[in-house]
Design a protein around this motif. Structure first.
Motif, PDB file in Angstrom:
ATOM      1  N   GLN A  43       0.834  -1.203   0.000  1.00 37.77           N
ATOM      2  CA  GLN A  43       0.000   0.000   0.000  1.00 37.77           C
ATOM      3  C   GLN A  43       0.878   1.266   0.000  1.00 37.77           C
ATOM      4  OE1 GLN A  43      -3.529   0.096  -0.132  1.00 37.77           O
ATOM      5  NE2 GLN A  43      -3.157  -2.028  -0.679  1.00 37.77           N
ATOM      6  N   ALA A  44       1.928   1.220  -0.845  1.00 39.59           N
ATOM      7  CA  ALA A  44       2.851   2.352  -0.905  1.00 39.59           C
ATOM      8  C   ALA A  44       3.565   2.352  -2.258  1.00 39.59           C
ATOM      9  CB  ALA A  44       3.882   2.251   0.215  1.00 39.59           C
ATOM     10  N   TRP A  45       4.144   3.502  -2.591  1.00 37.65           N
ATOM     11  CA  TRP A  45       4.972   3.630  -3.787  1.00 37.65           C
ATOM     12  C   TRP A  45       6.354   3.087  -3.472  1.00 37.65           C
ATOM     13  CZ3 TRP A  45       3.226   4.973  -8.461  1.00 37.65           C
ATOM     14  CH2 TRP A  45       1.984   5.585  -8.535  1.00 37.65           C
ATOM     15  N   VAL A  46       6.914   2.329  -4.410  1.00 41.85           N
ATOM     16  CA  VAL A  46       8.259   1.782  -4.237  1.00 41.85           C
ATOM     17  C   VAL A  46       9.104   2.136  -5.459  1.00 41.85           C
ATOM     18  CG1 VAL A  46       7.580  -0.106  -2.702  1.00 41.85           C
ATOM     19  CG2 VAL A  46       7.589  -0.459  -5.166  1.00 41.85           C
ATOM     20  N   ASP A  47      10.397   2.296  -5.215  1.00 42.10           N
ATOM     21  CA  ASP A  47      11.330   2.580  -6.298  1.00 42.10           C
ATOM     22  C   ASP A  47      11.775   1.285  -6.943  1.00 42.10           C
ATOM     23  OD1 ASP A  47      11.245   5.275  -5.823  1.00 42.10           O
ATOM     24  OD2 ASP A  47      13.078   5.307  -4.613  1.00 42.10           O
ATOM     25  N   ARG A  48      11.831   1.294  -8.265  1.00 41.33           N
ATOM     26  CA  ARG A  48      12.409   0.174  -9.002  1.00 41.33           C
ATOM     27  C   ARG A  48      13.885   0.494  -9.219  1.00 41.33           C
ATOM     28  NH1 ARG A  48       8.256   0.015 -13.574  1.00 41.33           N
ATOM     29  NH2 ARG A  48       9.986  -0.879 -14.730  1.00 41.33           N
ATOM     30  N   PRO A  49      14.661  -0.440  -9.752  1.00 46.97           N
ATOM     31  CA  PRO A  49      16.105  -0.188  -9.920  1.00 46.97           C
ATOM     32  C   PRO A  49      16.390   1.042 -10.791  1.00 46.97           C
ATOM     33  CG  PRO A  49      15.620  -2.516 -10.226  1.00 46.97           C
ATOM     34  CD  PRO A  49      14.295  -1.812 -10.132  1.00 46.97           C
ATOM     35  N   THR A  50      17.424   1.766 -10.411  1.00 48.68           N
ATOM     36  CA  THR A  50      17.845   2.958 -11.138  1.00 48.68           C
ATOM     37  C   THR A  50      18.634   2.562 -12.377  1.00 48.68           C
ATOM     38  OG1 THR A  50      17.943   4.234  -9.097  1.00 48.68           O
ATOM     39  CG2 THR A  50      19.192   5.093 -10.972  1.00 48.68           C
ATOM     40  N   THR A  51      18.346   3.224 -13.498  1.00 55.52           N
ATOM     41  CA  THR A  51      19.123   3.054 -14.720  1.00 55.52           C
ATOM     42  C   THR A  51      20.002   4.285 -14.860  1.00 55.52           C
ATOM     43  OG1 THR A  51      17.324   1.811 -15.750  1.00 55.52           O
ATOM     44  CG2 THR A  51      19.004   2.720 -17.217  1.00 55.52           C
ATOM     45  N   TRP A  52      21.293   4.050 -15.144  1.00 60.33           N
ATOM     46  CA  TRP A  52      22.261   5.135 -15.237  1.00 60.33           C
ATOM     47  C   TRP A  52      22.682   5.374 -16.678  1.00 60.33           C
ATOM     48  CZ3 TRP A  52      23.179   8.229 -11.257  1.00 60.33           C
ATOM     49  CH2 TRP A  52      22.831   7.772  -9.993  1.00 60.33           C
ATOM     50  N   PHE A  53      22.785   6.641 -17.055  1.00 59.93           N
ATOM     51  CA  PHE A  53      23.229   7.049 -18.385  1.00 59.93           C
ATOM     52  C   PHE A  53      24.368   8.046 -18.231  1.00 59.93           C
ATOM     53  CE2 PHE A  53      18.798   5.936 -18.771  1.00 59.93           C
ATOM     54  CZ  PHE A  53      18.735   5.208 -19.938  1.00 59.93           C
ATOM     55  N   THR A  54      25.311   7.996 -19.164  1.00 62.24           N
ATOM     56  CA  THR A  54      26.330   9.039 -19.256  1.00 62.24           C
ATOM     57  C   THR A  54      25.849  10.032 -20.305  1.00 62.24           C
ATOM     58  OG1 THR A  54      28.109   7.530 -18.663  1.00 62.24           O
ATOM     59  CG2 THR A  54      28.735   9.561 -19.808  1.00 62.24           C
ATOM     60  N   VAL A  55      25.800  11.302 -19.942  1.00 62.57           N
ATOM     61  CA  VAL A  55      25.340  12.355 -20.841  1.00 62.57           C
ATOM     62  C   VAL A  55      26.541  13.212 -21.208  1.00 62.57           C
ATOM     63  CG1 VAL A  55      23.811  14.356 -21.086  1.00 62.57           C
ATOM     64  CG2 VAL A  55      23.069  12.372 -19.741  1.00 62.57           C
ATOM     65  N   GLU A  56      26.713  13.478 -22.512  1.00 57.26           N
ATOM     66  CA  GLU A  56      27.772  14.364 -22.994  1.00 57.26           C
ATOM     67  C   GLU A  56      27.142  15.560 -23.681  1.00 57.26           C
ATOM     68  OE1 GLU A  56      30.421  12.200 -25.535  1.00 57.26           O
ATOM     69  OE2 GLU A  56      31.573  11.453 -23.835  1.00 57.26           O
ATOM     70  N   CYS A  57      27.697  16.730 -23.400  1.00 63.75           N
ATOM     71  CA  CYS A  57      27.236  17.979 -24.007  1.00 63.75           C
ATOM     72  C   CYS A  57      28.458  18.693 -24.587  1.00 63.75           C
ATOM     73  CB  CYS A  57      26.594  18.882 -22.955  1.00 63.75           C
ATOM     74  SG  CYS A  57      25.347  18.072 -21.944  1.00 63.75           S
ATOM     75  N   TRP A  58      28.271  19.329 -25.729  1.00 64.73           N
ATOM     76  CA  TRP A  58      29.368  20.008 -26.417  1.00 64.73           C
ATOM     77  C   TRP A  58      29.059  21.488 -26.598  1.00 64.73           C
ATOM     78  CZ3 TRP A  58      33.895  17.572 -27.669  1.00 64.73           C
ATOM     79  CH2 TRP A  58      33.899  16.180 -27.567  1.00 64.73           C
ATOM     80  N   ARG A  59      30.116  22.280 -26.727  1.00 61.74           N
ATOM     81  CA  ARG A  59      30.092  23.691 -27.074  1.00 61.74           C
ATOM     82  C   ARG A  59      29.279  24.530 -26.082  1.00 61.74           C
ATOM     83  NH1 ARG A  59      29.651  20.528 -31.246  1.00 61.74           N
ATOM     84  NH2 ARG A  59      31.294  20.437 -32.783  1.00 61.74           N
TER      85      ARG A  59
END
Length: 173
Positions: free
Chosen positions: A46-62
């Motif tokens: 009877q509660a909200w639960v977190d599922r596994p976290t997915t990780w991404f590497t983000v690259e930004c230029w200029r």
């Protein structure tokens, strides 16, 4: 946009400090880890639960890299749109790969808070010719491979790294 490329829009939190550097003294590069944690309602608890976290590497230029470096901090909620990009390289006889989100838009997630926008000053110099930028990006890749820390090998061979298209030019087409 190109045919066959994978574009993603992700909502999550900045999971690391922003790594910022200027390559060749003038091409800005910022990268960070983005964590996305889906939530679901568990009827048995009877509660909200977190599922596994997915990780991404983000690259930004200029300019995007400069703005990300000045604007984002670890833990802040963001929305990121970009192109999913995988590169491969050989290391000690083994093929290795790395997948990153090559961002062309990053912003705070305004469903979770408020932010203040400051417009960039107008550019005073004309952009370089694409052929010069392509050559510089190849040189940048070579330099990054030789200067990269041992604990995190740099996966961008010079022949694979090319100048990223300007998103405003893509929208105009």
């Amino acid at each position: 946009m190109s045919v066959g490329e994978t574009y993603l829009t992700l909502q999550g939190r900045v999971g690391s400090d922003i790594k910022f550097k200027e390559v060749s003294g003038r091409v800005a590069l910022a990268s960070f880890r983005l964590g996305t944690t889906p939530r679901q309602y568990d009827r048995t608890k009877q509660a909200w639960v977190d599922r596994p976290t997915t990780w991404f590497t983000v690259e930004c230029w200029r300019t995007l890299a400069e703005n990300v470096n000045e604007s984002l901090r670890r833990g802040q909620p963001v929305v990121v749109t970009g192109r999913l990009k995988t590169t491969e390289w050989l290391e000690e006889g083994q093929t290795k790969s790395r997948t990153v989100l090559d961002a062309f838009s990053v912003g705070h997630d305004l469903t979770r808070g408020r932010t203040t926008f400051t417009k960039n000053p107008p550019q005073t110099q004309l952009p370089e010719a694409p052929s010069t930028l392509d050559a510089e990006m190849r040189d940048l890749s070579t330099q990054a491979e030789t200067d990269h820390p041992e604990d995190e090998p740099h996966p961008f061979p010079a022949e694979e790294l090319a100048a990223l298209p300007d998103p405003s030019e893509q929208q105009a087409a």
